[in-house]
Write an enzyme that holds these catalytic residues in place. Structure first.
Site, PDB file in Angstrom:
ATOM      1  N   ARG A  68     -10.048 -11.893   2.250  1.00 39.04           N
ATOM      2  CA  ARG A  68     -10.876 -12.995   1.730  1.00 39.04           C
ATOM      3  C   ARG A  68     -10.146 -14.337   1.836  1.00 39.04           C
ATOM      4  O   ARG A  68     -10.782 -15.376   1.922  1.00 39.04           O
ATOM      5  CB  ARG A  68     -11.286 -12.686   0.280  1.00 39.04           C
ATOM      6  CG  ARG A  68     -10.126 -12.552  -0.679  1.00 39.04           C
ATOM      7  CD  ARG A  68     -10.515 -11.857  -1.972  1.00 39.04           C
ATOM      8  NE  ARG A  68     -10.692 -10.417  -1.808  1.00 39.04           N
ATOM      9  CZ  ARG A  68     -11.087  -9.598  -2.772  1.00 39.04           C
ATOM     10  NH1 ARG A  68     -11.349 -10.065  -3.973  1.00 39.04           N
ATOM     11  NH2 ARG A  68     -11.215  -8.305  -2.539  1.00 39.04           N
ATOM     12  N   LYS A  99       0.849  -1.197   0.000  1.00 38.96           N
ATOM     13  CA  LYS A  99       0.000   0.000   0.000  1.00 38.96           C
ATOM     14  C   LYS A  99       0.880   1.242   0.000  1.00 38.96           C
ATOM     15  O   LYS A  99       2.007   1.204   0.488  1.00 38.96           O
ATOM     16  CB  LYS A  99      -0.862   0.020   1.268  1.00 38.96           C
ATOM     17  CG  LYS A  99      -1.981  -1.004   1.287  1.00 38.96           C
ATOM     18  CD  LYS A  99      -2.785  -0.889   2.566  1.00 38.96           C
ATOM     19  CE  LYS A  99      -3.853  -1.966   2.674  1.00 38.96           C
ATOM     20  NZ  LYS A  99      -4.912  -1.855   1.666  1.00 38.96           N
TER      21      LYS A  99
END
Ligand code: BES
Ligand code: MN
Ligand code: ZN
Length: 489
Positions: free
Chosen positions: A338, A263
């Site tokens: 996920r 990020k």
């Protein structure tokens, strides 16, 4: 530390402040000692959440705080929470506050008391462990709800419920606000075990070797780049009787750097310590169930690990085999939530419960779609989703449903594995994430809450304070304590 709450039939002899509810309509309480016109002339009408501090009067040395409640007929559970929050904020420099607030409004006295305790507790609690400024934390330590004889037992019941829920929310907020080095997966698991012991839950902690042996490839894969080992915590609440059974799964990414799909170093990176907010909300929910005499059997999985880059980290193109045997090709290591939820959901589905609910700070896309004041809800069973919407309304933790468009599933096709972890373009990132999760719940009724937008607030507002919100805790408590087996489909 949160506020202690007691119920009394009279104003205690020593109290720092007295909160006097004043409505926009009806008579002004005699203890105010002023007419409506006089109050109006100094700018106080009794509008909702308006406050006015008056000096002590008569024999009492307590400061009087007038708290506006708006029109009496409009006071409901949700406004009561906000009104109590405003009163507690106005009283935060005093060590004790006493009020008849829980006696107004048209709801039942239990609901009213619960709302007052929640509002006052949540508005005054802050994570202050790392602050040298002693004024940072509210001084308020004791709240006394003054009631009539008739309302006393219902008020006490509301206090018990409000207190256990609000304290759990404060605990979850603290966990999310803690710097990553103060709350690693191991530390969080240790704390979960302590909380489980204190609140009548069974806890089982799984380490890296155990997760590997269990085939939890998502947990192992996401953890690969981290020097901190992963932990999965299974919590079980088993009430007497044969009630319905629900499994909660929480995303516990203790820090999400993105992995090798790193990020950028902006503001949003610094709040990725809160990427365990789902797991914190689940732990907090579990901690309330015994006190609330919940009849539903609830099992929880907290899926805890960092997501870090390193020489040993997960690479793009790597393929993971999840707990249910499905294979996943990695196309972005920042879509890690996920992957760990996949293992938790698989385990949940194996026990064939009546429902599975997962909660996760899963996608930035949910913020693009619906902003920061409402969480996304998706799932494979409308009856379960409707229950969640009901809980969301009652608790003021709003949700908005997004559709699981089957056609979008094609975007997850992989050349070499059963699927990939992200689509290449096509938008609808929150929906495709949920479609991914759906692959792991078999045919169990399931709903997913995406709380990426609601996990924190930037300023003090209502019963929230700047920082983590622990969004979903109160919603989940309401859901599991009122849970009905969803109809199939
Ligand atoms: N933890 C983030 C999602 C998030 C974003 C939480 C903002 C809170 C605030 C999640 O793991 C993530 O990085 N998601 C990616 C998914 C993408 C790579 C498909 C995202 O949203 O960018
Ligand atoms: Mn991520
Ligand atoms: Zn994440």
């Amino acid at each position: 530390m949160t506020i202690a709450v007691q119920v009394s039939r009279s104003v205690p002899a020593k109290t720092g402040a007295i909160g006097i509810p004043v409505a926009l309509d009806g008579p002004i309480p005699a203890s105010v000692g002023m007419s409506r016109a006089a109050l109006k002339s100094i700018g106080f009408e009794g509008k909702r959440e308006q406050t006015l501090v008056l000096a002590a009067a008569g024999r009492s040395s307590a400061v009087r705080i007038l708290i506006g409640v708006g029109k009496l007929s409009t006071v409901d559970e949700s406004s009561m929470r906000l009104i109590a929050a405003a009163l507690a904020r106005a009283a935060k420099k005093h060590d004790s506050l006493c009020t008849t607030l829980a006696g107004i409004g048209r709801m039942d006295r239990k609901t009213a008391a619960q709302a007052v305790v929640e509002g006052a507790t949540l508005a005054t609690h802050r994570y202050g462990d790392l602050k040298n400024d002693k004024d940072f934390s509210a001084k308020l330590k004791l709240l006394t709800l003054v009631t009539t004889d008739a309302a006393s037992s219902a008020t006490k019941a509301g206090v018990v419920r409000g207190k256990v829920i609000a304290d759990a929310v404060c605990q979850a907020r603290d966990f999310a606000n803690m710097p990553p080095a103060y709350l690693t997966a191991r530390m969080f698991a240790d704390k979960a075990v302590d909380i489980a012991k204190a609140t009548g839950l069974t806890a089982t902690v799984y380490n890296r070797d155990q997760l590997k042996a269990m085939g939890c490839g998502g947990m192992i894969g996401v953890n690969k780049g981290s020097v901190e080992p992963p932990r999965m915590v299974k919590l079980e609440y088993t009430p007497a009787g044969s009630g319905a059974k629900i499994v909660l799964v929480g995303k516990g990414v203790m820090y999400d750097s993105g992995g090798i799909s790193l990020k950028p170093s902006n503001e949003s990176h610094a709040i990725m310590k809160m990427d365990m907010s789902g797991a914190a909300a689940v732990l907090a929910t579990m901690s309330t169930l015994k006190t609330l005499k919940c009849k539903t059997k609830v099992t929880a999985y907290l899926m805890c690990t960092d997501n870090m880059p390193s020489g040993g980290a997960l690479k793009l193109g790597d393929v993971l085999t999840m707990r249910n045997g499905k294979t996943v090709e990695i196309h972005n290591t920042d879509a890690e939530g996920r992957l760990i939820l996949a293992d938790g959901l698989s385990l949940a589905a194996e026990s064939k419960p009546d429902a599975i609910v997962d909660i996760a700070t899963l996608t930035g896309a949910i913020i693009v779609a619906i902003g920061e004041k409402v969480a996304g809800v998706m799932g494979n069973n409308q009856s379960l989703i409707e229950q969640i919407k009901g809980s969301a309304m009652r608790t003021d933790e709003p949700v908005w449903q997004l559709p699981l468009i089957d056609e979008y599933k094609k975007g997850l096709d992989s050349v070499v594995a059963d699927m990939r972890n992200i689509t290449s373009g096509g938008g609808a990132g929150s929906i495709t994430a949920a479609l991914f999760l759906r692959e792991f719940v078999a045919d169990v009724p399931w709903a997913h809450l995406d709380i990426a937008g609601t996990m924190d607030v930037r300023g003090d507002e209502g019963w929230h304070n700047r920082g983590a919100t622990a969004f979903g805790t109160r919603l989940l408590v309401d859901l599991v304590t009122n849970f009905r087996k969803p109809s199939r489909k």
